[in-house]
Motif scaffolding. Structure first.
Motif, PDB file in Angstrom:
ATOM      1  N   ALA A   1       0.828  -1.208   0.000  1.00  9.90           N
ATOM      2  CA  ALA A   1       0.000   0.000   0.000  1.00  9.90           C
ATOM      3  C   ALA A   1       0.862   1.258   0.000  1.00  9.90           C
ATOM      4  N   SER A   2       1.929   1.271   0.801  1.00  6.04           N
ATOM      5  CA  SER A   2       2.816   2.434   0.826  1.00  6.04           C
ATOM      6  C   SER A   2       3.497   2.636  -0.516  1.00  6.04           C
ATOM      7  N   SER A   3       3.854   1.540  -1.171  1.00  2.00           N
ATOM      8  CA  SER A   3       4.424   1.633  -2.522  1.00  2.00           C
ATOM      9  C   SER A   3       3.440   2.324  -3.465  1.00  2.00           C
ATOM     10  N   ALA A   4       2.190   1.919  -3.394  1.00  5.62           N
ATOM     11  CA  ALA A   4       1.162   2.507  -4.260  1.00  5.62           C
ATOM     12  C   ALA A   4       0.885   3.964  -3.899  1.00  5.62           C
ATOM     13  N   TYR A   5       0.893   4.295  -2.587  1.00  5.31           N
ATOM     14  CA  TYR A   5       0.660   5.679  -2.175  1.00  5.31           C
ATOM     15  C   TYR A   5       1.734   6.607  -2.738  1.00  5.31           C
ATOM     16  N   LEU A   6       2.990   6.163  -2.704  1.00  8.11           N
ATOM     17  CA  LEU A   6       4.083   6.992  -3.222  1.00  8.11           C
ATOM     18  C   LEU A   6       3.905   7.255  -4.710  1.00  8.11           C
ATOM     19  N   LEU A   7       3.585   6.202  -5.461  1.00 12.77           N
ATOM     20  CA  LEU A   7       3.397   6.380  -6.901  1.00 12.77           C
ATOM     21  C   LEU A   7       2.172   7.241  -7.184  1.00 12.77           C
TER      22      LEU A   7
ATOM     23  N   THR B   1       8.805 -10.218  -1.830  1.00 15.26           N
ATOM     24  CA  THR B   1       9.822 -11.119  -1.272  1.00 15.26           C
ATOM     25  C   THR B   1       9.305 -11.790  -0.010  1.00 15.26           C
ATOM     26  N   LEU B   2       8.644 -11.008   0.836  1.00 17.84           N
ATOM     27  CA  LEU B   2       8.082 -11.552   2.074  1.00 17.84           C
ATOM     28  C   LEU B   2       7.071 -12.651   1.772  1.00 17.84           C
ATOM     29  N   CYS B   3       6.211 -12.404   0.797  1.00 14.86           N
ATOM     30  CA  CYS B   3       5.202 -13.407   0.431  1.00 14.86           C
ATOM     31  C   CYS B   3       5.834 -14.631  -0.208  1.00 14.86           C
ATOM     32  N   ALA B   4       6.805 -14.426  -1.095  1.00 11.05           N
ATOM     33  CA  ALA B   4       7.436 -15.545  -1.799  1.00 11.05           C
ATOM     34  C   ALA B   4       8.163 -16.472  -0.826  1.00 11.05           C
ATOM     35  N   LEU B   5       8.735 -15.891   0.228  1.00 15.25           N
ATOM     36  CA  LEU B   5       9.481 -16.698   1.192  1.00 15.25           C
ATOM     37  C   LEU B   5       8.577 -17.496   2.114  1.00 15.25           C
ATOM     38  N   PHE B   6       7.415 -16.936   2.457  1.00 13.65           N
ATOM     39  CA  PHE B   6       6.586 -17.562   3.492  1.00 13.65           C
ATOM     40  C   PHE B   6       5.213 -18.037   3.015  1.00 13.65           C
ATOM     41  N   ASP B   7       4.670 -17.413   1.966  1.00 13.56           N
ATOM     42  CA  ASP B   7       3.293 -17.753   1.583  1.00 13.56           C
ATOM     43  C   ASP B   7       3.062 -17.445   0.106  1.00 13.56           C
ATOM     44  N   PRO B   8       3.365 -18.389  -0.818  1.00 18.02           N
ATOM     45  CA  PRO B   8       3.184 -18.133  -2.259  1.00 18.02           C
ATOM     46  C   PRO B   8       1.747 -17.802  -2.654  1.00 18.02           C
ATOM     47  N   LEU B   9       0.755 -18.368  -1.954  1.00 19.94           N
ATOM     48  CA  LEU B   9      -0.639 -18.062  -2.280  1.00 19.94           C
ATOM     49  C   LEU B   9      -0.943 -16.595  -1.978  1.00 19.94           C
ATOM     50  N   LEU B  10      -0.418 -16.104  -0.871  1.00 19.11           N
ATOM     51  CA  LEU B  10      -0.588 -14.691  -0.530  1.00 19.11           C
ATOM     52  C   LEU B  10       0.084 -13.804  -1.581  1.00 19.11           C
ATOM     53  N   LEU B  11       1.179 -14.278  -2.149  1.00 15.85           N
ATOM     54  CA  LEU B  11       1.877 -13.525  -3.195  1.00 15.85           C
ATOM     55  C   LEU B  11       0.944 -13.220  -4.363  1.00 15.85           C
ATOM     56  N   ALA B  12       0.132 -14.192  -4.744  1.00  9.16           N
ATOM     57  CA  ALA B  12      -0.799 -13.983  -5.860  1.00  9.16           C
ATOM     58  C   ALA B  12      -1.826 -12.901  -5.527  1.00  9.16           C
ATOM     59  N   VAL B  13      -2.362 -12.930  -4.312  1.00  5.90           N
ATOM     60  CA  VAL B  13      -3.373 -11.943  -3.920  1.00  5.90           C
ATOM     61  C   VAL B  13      -2.755 -10.548  -3.830  1.00  5.90           C
ATOM     62  N   VAL B  14      -1.554 -10.457  -3.241  1.00  6.87           N
ATOM     63  CA  VAL B  14      -0.884  -9.158  -3.134  1.00  6.87           C
ATOM     64  C   VAL B  14      -0.539  -8.626  -4.523  1.00  6.87           C
ATOM     65  N   GLY B  15      -0.168  -9.535  -5.436  1.00  8.34           N
ATOM     66  CA  GLY B  15       0.113  -9.120  -6.811  1.00  8.34           C
ATOM     67  C   GLY B  15      -1.122  -8.540  -7.489  1.00  8.34           C
ATOM     68  N   ILE B  16      -2.263  -9.178  -7.265  1.00  8.55           N
ATOM     69  CA  ILE B  16      -3.526  -8.660  -7.818  1.00  8.55           C
ATOM     70  C   ILE B  16      -3.854  -7.306  -7.212  1.00  8.55           C
ATOM     71  N   TYR B  17      -3.626  -7.177  -5.902  1.00  9.49           N
ATOM     72  CA  TYR B  17      -3.897  -5.903  -5.216  1.00  9.49           C
ATOM     73  C   TYR B  17      -3.037  -4.778  -5.799  1.00  9.49           C
ATOM     74  N   LEU B  18      -1.746  -5.053  -5.998  1.00  5.88           N
ATOM     75  CA  LEU B  18      -0.859  -4.015  -6.521  1.00  5.88           C
ATOM     76  C   LEU B  18      -1.232  -3.656  -7.960  1.00  5.88           C
ATOM     77  N   ALA B  19      -1.540  -4.667  -8.778  1.00  7.82           N
ATOM     78  CA  ALA B  19      -1.924  -4.400 -10.167  1.00  7.82           C
ATOM     79  C   ALA B  19      -3.186  -3.547 -10.228  1.00  7.82           C
ATOM     80  N   ALA B  20      -4.165  -3.871  -9.382  1.00  5.95           N
ATOM     81  CA  ALA B  20      -5.408  -3.086  -9.357  1.00  5.95           C
ATOM     82  C   ALA B  20      -5.148  -1.671  -8.860  1.00  5.95           C
ATOM     83  N   THR B  21      -4.269  -1.534  -7.876  1.00  2.00           N
ATOM     84  CA  THR B  21      -3.942  -0.209  -7.342  1.00  2.00           C
ATOM     85  C   THR B  21      -3.239   0.638  -8.388  1.00  2.00           C
ATOM     86  N   LEU B  22      -2.304   0.039  -9.130  1.00  2.00           N
ATOM     87  CA  LEU B  22      -1.603   0.775 -10.188  1.00  2.00           C
ATOM     88  C   LEU B  22      -2.573   1.193 -11.286  1.00  2.00           C
ATOM     89  N   ALA B  23      -3.470   0.278 -11.651  1.00  3.98           N
ATOM     90  CA  ALA B  23      -4.476   0.620 -12.660  1.00  3.98           C
ATOM     91  C   ALA B  23      -5.357   1.759 -12.178  1.00  3.98           C
TER      92      ALA B  23
END
Length: 482
Positions: A242-248, A291-313
């Motif tokens: 979220a902070s990444s998206a806020y900065l952009l 990186t945090l998601c990939a190391l501990f929870d790959p399924l969460l990585l997919a959801v966070v990726g969708i969240y970031l893509a939607a936020t950027l859009a």
């Protein structure tokens, strides 16, 4: 420097003084015109971004000229050092000749100089010459001779210019040491530390929204250390993302935010956070989340990726599209709940997703309504960077109130479902939540109609004692029902 360059002259006129030369980017203007124009180009001509590498082949001056041919910077939408402006106006009133010497493109420089007023001459990048550092120093020496001018700058790129000047002034706190043993003297306002501004721009207070990742754990009655640790991981990942998206988002919206009475105080809009630092930090925060998601929870990585893509859009396009922006905001809240489901491996129920979508849709509509209410109170008609006018207040409020009570209806149907009978030992306590929801949502919309809810209802709720009390009572009734 203890005082401005007028101190030495006292009240005497400065007509006999050498010209006072002022840099623009990072000096008179907190921001950098090249970065400002680049972000405006990406915001309005994103699908032409392929041109940028080709323009770089033209050299830095050619790159600026190509951008200047497509982006006309608004001089009134840039953050200026007002303390330095007042000093320059004083110098001009005393008869001092003022010169703007900048690496910005000639077209931008001339427009800004005309807006600012006191400059008699403008030197800027043109004809393939990038007027910075040694090129600027050589141009000034040719015009005024060695040590024939005073210069105000801001960075190591100005060392050559300062070295050839009579008096060297800098807007930075820490003085620069010159080759001849001199040091620059401070002038202008005291600039805040960029790291403190970066922290503010990351909006840590907005991380409250990411507490939604704990909802699946609570709704699924998975009150154990494992589920808590997994939810904390999701909270950290969503907060970084979220902070990444806020900065952009704030970098892209800086021009529009400067016209807003509240948003103009944001670090990027105010110029206290350099655009390059924000644009460097944004992908690093997103990378940290992935990186945090990939190391501990790959399924969460997919959801966070969708969240970031939607936020950027949303930041690049969707927020300027009527109603699509509101639906996207509601979905972004719901995706946080799905992130909690992915982290804890708790399957989301239809009831949870339906309820959350409509309650967050109501809050998203409340956010837009509050923006339009404030816009109307300022005597304006159309929101900058949005697809709404004040005439849209009525339909937005109607949809918002309907969405609020649809969420209450969904909760009442949930109370009568088989799921409640199997999950709760005392389900009738849940019935007490219904009037609390009606009161809370009705109160929010009533306050919005009188302009008492700010433009972010979630943050308003986090500071509103009545809302916090209602939410605590709802949580207590849910615990009593288990």
């Amino acid at each position: 420097m203890n005082a401005g360059p007028s101190t030495a002259a006292g009240s005497a006129e400065l007509r006999g003084e050498p010209p006072l030369v002022v840099d623009l980017d990072g000096t008179l203007c907190y921001s950098d015109t090249l970065w400002e124009a680049l972000l405006l180009f990406l915001k309005h001509h994103f699908w032409q971004a392929w041109r940028l590498p080709l323009w770089l082949l033209l050299g830095k001056a050619g790159f600026k000229a190509a951008l200047a041919g497509r982006i006309a910077l608004d001089p009134g939408a840039l953050p200026y050092d007002q303390t330095l402006q007042r000093e320059l106006e004083h110098q001009r009133a005393q008869g001092r000749r003022l010169v703007l010497a900048t690496g910005a493109d000639q077209r931008w420089a001339e427009r800004l100089a005309a807006h600012l007023g006191p400059f008699e001459q403008v030197l800027a990048s043109a004809g393939g010459v990038n007027l910075t550092s040694r090129a600027k120093a050589d141009a000034l020496v040719r015009l005024y001779g060695a040590h024939g001018y005073d210069y105000i700058g801001n960075s190591r790129a100005d060392l050559a210019v300062w070295q050839s000047s009579r008096h060297a002034y800098s807007v930075t706190r820490k003085p620069f040491r010159l080759a001849d043993g001199r040091h620059t003297e401070h002038i202008g306002s005291v600039r805040p530390q960029p790291l403190a501004a970066l922290w503010r721009a990351m909006r840590p207070r907005q991380w409250l929204k990411n507490l939604l990742v704990f909802v699946p754990m609570l709704a699924g009655h998975a009150l154990n250390a494992g589920a808590l640790a997994q939810s904390l991981l999701a909270f950290a990942a969503f907060s970084l993302c979220a902070s990444s998206a806020y900065l952009l988002n704030d970098a892209l919206d800086a021009h529009d935010d400067r016209r807003h009475p509240d948003k103009r105080r944001r670090p990027l809009a105010a110029g206290t956070l350099p655009l390059p630092l924000a644009l460097a930090a944004s992908p690093l925060l997103a990378l940290g989340a992935f990186t945090l998601c990939a190391l501990f929870d790959p399924l969460l990585l997919a959801v966070v990726g969708i969240y970031l893509a939607a936020t950027l859009a949303y930041s690049l396009r969707l927020k300027r599209m009527l109603m699509i922006d509101i639906v996207t905001l509601a979905l972004l809240y719901t995706v946080r709940i799905l992130g909690g489901c992915a982290a804890t491996l708790i399957a989301p129920s239809f009831w949870l997703l339906a309820f959350s979508f409509f309650v967050f849709l109501s809050l998203a509509l409340l956010k837009r309504y509050s923006e339009l209410f404030n816009l109307h109170s300022r005597g304006q008609d159309k929101s900058s960077g949005r697809g709404y006018t004040v005439a849209d207040k009525a339909p937005i409020s109607i949809m918002g109130i309907n969405s609020a009570f649809l969420s209450v209806l969904i909760f009442m149907l949930y109370f009568n479902s088989q799921t409640v009978l199997t999950m709760y030992r005392h389900p009738y306590f849940l019935l007490g939540i219904v009037p609390l929801l009606v009161f809370w949502l009705g109160r929010l919309w009533t306050l919005a109609f009188s302009g008492q809810v700010n433009e972010d209802p979630v943050l308003y709720v986090s500071r509103d004692k009545v809302s916090l009390t209602v939410l605590a009572l709802c949580f207590g009734l849910a615990l009593a029902a288990t």
